[in-house]
Design a protein around this motif. Structure first.
Motif, short mmCIF file in Angstrom:
data_model
loop_
_atom_site.label_atom_id
_atom_site.label_comp_id
_atom_site.label_asym_id
_atom_site.label_seq_id
_atom_site.Cartn_x
_atom_site.Cartn_y
_atom_site.Cartn_z
N LEU A 97 0.83 -1.21 0.00
CA LEU A 97 0.00 0.00 0.00
C LEU A 97 0.87 1.26 0.00
N ARG A 98 1.98 1.23 0.76
CA ARG A 98 2.93 2.35 0.73
C ARG A 98 3.49 2.54 -0.68
N GLU A 99 3.84 1.42 -1.31
CA GLU A 99 4.40 1.49 -2.67
C GLU A 99 3.35 1.98 -3.66
N SER A 100 2.11 1.55 -3.53
CA SER A 100 1.05 2.04 -4.39
C SER A 100 0.91 3.55 -4.23
N HIS A 101 0.93 4.02 -3.01
CA HIS A 101 0.87 5.45 -2.70
C HIS A 101 2.03 6.17 -3.40
N ARG A 102 3.24 5.61 -3.30
CA ARG A 102 4.42 6.21 -3.91
C ARG A 102 4.30 6.24 -5.44
#
Length: 120
Positions: A97-102
């Motif tokens: 989810l952090r990577e998707s946000h990034r």
């Protein structure tokens, strides 16, 4: 992961904005771009769709408890739907989810990132 835990995590990400749309799904956005979609399941768990890299997509789509995200993946987008922790525990889901946000933040225009306070 519960729907409440998913929403709390997504809310903790910088400039994340929550809306409810598409028949009651919790949709998380940066500006007007979606980075996560969560929907409560009958068993109390949550199904979470997120954007990922092409390599991650190719690996994750074959794993138990994960699948290409309905609608999004069928349109050529690299989105995965997490259905259970069978092959991806909650902490790994949070990393994705952090990577998707990034990834979504990186795709915004420079002015849009600045307006959201996402300039690094």
């Amino acid at each position: 992961m519960t729907p409440a835990a998913c929403n709390a995590f997504c809310a903790s990400l910088p400039a994340a904005r929550h809306v409810v749309q598409w028949g009651g799904a919790d949709v998380w956005k940066l500006g007007d771009k979606v980075f996560a979609i969560a929907r409560a399941q009958d068993d109390g768990a949550v199904a979470v769709s997120f954007k990922c890299s092409p390599l991650a997509y190719d690996i994750l789509k074959e794993q138990p408890g994960l699948r290409p995200a309905p609608y999004l993946a069928s349109r050529g987008m690299k989105w995965i739907q997490w259905l259970s922790g069978e092959s991806m525990p909650d902490d790994a889901l949070q990393d994705y989810l952090r990577e998707s946000h990034r990834l979504v933040a990186a795709g915004l225009t420079k002015p849009a990132r600045a307006e959201l306070g996402l300039m690094a």
